[in-house]
Design a protein around this motif. Structure first.
Motif, PDB file in Angstrom:
ATOM      1  N   ASN A 211      73.148  25.210  33.103  1.00  0.00           N
ATOM      2  CA  ASN A 211      73.406  23.881  33.676  1.00  0.00           C
ATOM      3  C   ASN A 211      72.114  23.230  34.173  1.00  0.00           C
ATOM      4  N   HIS A 212      71.166  24.057  34.650  1.00  0.00           N
ATOM      5  CA  HIS A 212      69.846  23.524  35.035  1.00  0.00           C
ATOM      6  C   HIS A 212      69.220  22.802  33.836  1.00  0.00           C
ATOM      7  N   VAL A 213      69.207  23.521  32.711  1.00  0.00           N
ATOM      8  CA  VAL A 213      68.543  22.976  31.516  1.00  0.00           C
ATOM      9  C   VAL A 213      69.245  21.687  31.069  1.00  0.00           C
ATOM     10  N   VAL A 247      66.476  18.470  48.543  1.00  0.00           N
ATOM     11  CA  VAL A 247      66.875  18.720  49.934  1.00  0.00           C
ATOM     12  C   VAL A 247      67.416  20.144  50.061  1.00  0.00           C
ATOM     13  N   GLU A 248      66.808  20.899  50.983  1.00  0.00           N
ATOM     14  CA  GLU A 248      67.167  22.315  51.124  1.00  0.00           C
ATOM     15  C   GLU A 248      66.969  22.701  52.590  1.00  0.00           C
ATOM     16  N   ILE A 249      67.907  23.483  53.130  1.00  0.00           N
ATOM     17  CA  ILE A 249      67.878  23.799  54.565  1.00  0.00           C
ATOM     18  C   ILE A 249      67.002  25.015  54.888  1.00  0.00           C
ATOM     19  N   LEU A 295      74.570  17.917  43.207  1.00  0.00           N
ATOM     20  CA  LEU A 295      75.110  18.605  44.389  1.00  0.00           C
ATOM     21  C   LEU A 295      75.486  20.025  43.979  1.00  0.00           C
ATOM     22  N   ASP A 296      74.838  21.023  44.572  1.00  0.00           N
ATOM     23  CA  ASP A 296      75.164  22.418  44.235  1.00  0.00           C
ATOM     24  C   ASP A 296      75.173  23.256  45.515  1.00  0.00           C
ATOM     25  N   PRO A 297      76.172  23.008  46.373  1.00  0.00           N
ATOM     26  CA  PRO A 297      76.189  23.680  47.680  1.00  0.00           C
ATOM     27  C   PRO A 297      76.594  25.147  47.584  1.00  0.00           C
TER      28      PRO A 297
HETATM   29  N1  SAH Z   1      71.009  24.696  43.386  1.00  0.00           N
HETATM   30  C1  SAH Z   1      70.461  26.036  43.451  1.00  0.00           C
HETATM   31  C2  SAH Z   1      71.375  27.028  44.140  1.00  0.00           C
HETATM   32  C3  SAH Z   1      71.954  26.544  45.404  1.00  0.00           C
HETATM   33  S1  SAH Z   1      72.599  27.799  46.407  1.00  0.00           S
HETATM   34  C4  SAH Z   1      70.191  26.535  42.054  1.00  0.00           C
HETATM   35  O1  SAH Z   1      70.753  25.978  41.132  1.00  0.00           O
HETATM   36  O2  SAH Z   1      69.458  27.510  41.916  1.00  0.00           O
HETATM   37  C5  SAH Z   1      72.847  26.872  47.851  1.00  0.00           C
HETATM   38  C6  SAH Z   1      71.568  26.492  48.575  1.00  0.00           C
HETATM   39  O3  SAH Z   1      71.929  25.572  49.607  1.00  0.00           O
HETATM   40  C7  SAH Z   1      70.850  27.645  49.254  1.00  0.00           C
HETATM   41  O4  SAH Z   1      69.501  27.609  48.894  1.00  0.00           O
HETATM   42  C8  SAH Z   1      71.001  27.368  50.753  1.00  0.00           C
HETATM   43  O5  SAH Z   1      69.856  27.722  51.505  1.00  0.00           O
HETATM   44  C9  SAH Z   1      71.165  25.876  50.772  1.00  0.00           C
HETATM   45  N2  SAH Z   1      71.948  25.300  51.877  1.00  0.00           N
HETATM   46  C10 SAH Z   1      72.990  25.842  52.542  1.00  0.00           C
HETATM   47  N3  SAH Z   1      73.510  24.949  53.418  1.00  0.00           N
HETATM   48  C11 SAH Z   1      72.769  23.815  53.303  1.00  0.00           C
HETATM   49  C12 SAH Z   1      72.817  22.541  53.932  1.00  0.00           C
HETATM   50  N4  SAH Z   1      73.734  22.252  54.847  1.00  0.00           N
HETATM   51  N5  SAH Z   1      71.904  21.622  53.555  1.00  0.00           N
HETATM   52  C13 SAH Z   1      70.958  21.894  52.616  1.00  0.00           C
HETATM   53  N6  SAH Z   1      70.871  23.091  51.998  1.00  0.00           N
HETATM   54  C14 SAH Z   1      71.764  24.038  52.329  1.00  0.00           C
END
Ligand code: SAH
Length: 392
Positions: A211-213, A247-249, A295-297
């Motif tokens: 899905n990344h690609v 955006v990453e926490i 969006l990939d939470p």
């Molecule tokens: N999109 C990434 C995988 C995401 S995993 C990929 O494809 O490889 C979920 C990520 O969200 C983790 O890195 C986690 O640290 C981050 N995360 C968790 N809660 C978050 C928040 N509230 N805001 C931003 N990032 C968050």
């Protein structure tokens, strides 16, 4: 030593008939007092008819995980054959690839065992009592299967909280060989570096690799990637977009993401260490607009009871993302929560679209790659949903 026997009640037998790979504690006729958990047991119905063999867990609500539906000996040769059958699928699906999931637990008929391959290293999760009890056996079989030259070490990433349901403490370290150096692998044209010991889960989210690609095709103008981890989506978008905001926490993930952008010579990626929920709200207040949003939470629900709260979380971020998109913009939206199935996820997207007053087209519905097979009788193994939407 004779194999201990466990008897099922009527509901348990019905689950066996449906080929469901689990039997719950309440579906046993009687709990076997002499067992400690981790044993292979012989399973019978109330009349003493033989049904198969399973791994027993004492602490978990899931008491039995089926291994075999005949009386074949469950020994070294048995597990060796299961590992070989699992790896055979990956070798034919991904010839020449060095980063892929070798074993996907129940879906490969190896309950509670996850093995990811990262080149010369394997990263393993032992998630149930029966696999924890056999960790040395699995380590030996994996070293043997890939050959002593093939694998330099096996990382044990059993630092998952689900182990507590099995009465096991989270655990992390080396099972075999030397500690790995940061590992780099390619997804299409993008090179990603991950750390197998300090990274999240087994080190990387290999389930999103394809899905990344694909996302790379939709990189355009101003792009936004939320929940970026080390940049799997962001860097693909950056190949085509003018600018990508990631955006990453997690601070550690942000650092790795910035290093990965540099490694790929991409200077148009802005890494923002923030809570994506807040970022999306602020971006709307500031009147920002994007051509593409991803969006990939992380999973929002660890159990069924948390499902509706998870759906509310998904709706909030998807609604905001739709409002942030320019007309004709692309939303790539994923969910790895298995308690929110495809139908529920799609309903949520529909509600988000109508609240945002946007008309939305589904361009693609995707899941994980073939190295994460889905077992038909255990739909939970189809946990990953990834939709590509066009927001009109
Ligand atoms: N999109 C990434 C995988 C995401 S995993 C990929 O494809 O490889 C979920 C990520 O969200 C983790 O890195 C986690 O640290 C981050 N995360 C968790 N809660 C978050 C928040 N509230 N805001 C931003 N990032 C968050």
């Amino acid at each position: 030593m004779t194999t201990p026997t466990v008897k099922l009640g009527k509901k348990g037998v019905d689950r066996w008939k449906a080929s469901h790979p689990w039997i719950y504690a309440s579906d046993l006729e009687a709990a076997p007092k002499e067992l400690e958990g981790g044993e292979v047991v012989r399973v019978e119905d109330g009349r003493g008819w033989f049904l198969g063999q399973a791994l027993y867990s004492k602490a978990s609500q899931i008491s039995l995980r089926w291994l075999a539906w005949d009386d074949t000996p469950v020994d070294r040769a048995f597990f060796k054959a299961r590992l070989e059958r699992a790896d055979e699928l990956r070798r034919s699906a991904y010839p020449g690839q060095t980063a892929y999931r070798v074993v996907h637990g129940e879906a490969d008929l190896l309950p509670g065992l996850v093995v990811d391959r990262f080149g010369d290293w394997l990263s393993v999760q032992l998630l149930v009592k029966g696999t924890e009890a056999r960790k040395e056996l699995f380590a030996d079989l994996l070293m043997e299967h890939f050959g002593p030259q093939g694998i330099k070490g096996i990382v044990n990433r059993s630092d998952a909280n689900v182990r507590k349901l099995e009465g096991l403490e989270p655990e992390k370290g080396m099972l075999r060989g030397e500690a790995p150096k940061p590992f780099t692998y390619k997804e299409g044209d993008v090179e990603l570096e991950v750390d197998l010991l300090t990274g999240q889960k087994t080190g990387a989210f290999l389930d999103q690799r394809e899905n990344h690609v694909l996302a790379g095709r939709y990189g355009k103008g101003e792009s936004l990637d939320c929940f970026s981890y080390v940049g799997g989506f962001a860097l693909q978008l950056a190949k085509k977009a003018e600018r990508v905001t990631a955006v990453e926490i997690s601070g550690a993930a942000c650092e790795q993401l910035a290093a990965n952008a540099k490694r790929n010579g991409l200077s148009n990626v802005k890494v923002v260490e923030a809570n994506a929920f807040d970022f999306l709200r602020d971006a709307l207040d500031e009147g920002k607009k994007y051509d593409t949003v991803v969006l990939d939470p992380p999973s929002f629900a660890k159990n069924k009871a948390a499902r509706e709260a998870a759906v509310r979380g998904y709706k909030e971020i998807n609604l905001r993302a739709m409002q942030l998109l320019k007309p004709g913009g692309t939303l790539i939206t994923a969910s790895c929560t298995h308690h929110v199935d495809e139908a529920r996820f799609e309903e949520m997207l529909d509600a988000a679209a109508s609240d945002s007053k946007r008309r939305v087209q589904i361009l693609e519905k995707r899941g994980a790659g073939q190295d994460h097979p889905v077992l038909l009788s255990l739909r939970e193994t189809r946990y990953l949903k990834c939709y590509v939407l066009r927001v009109l």
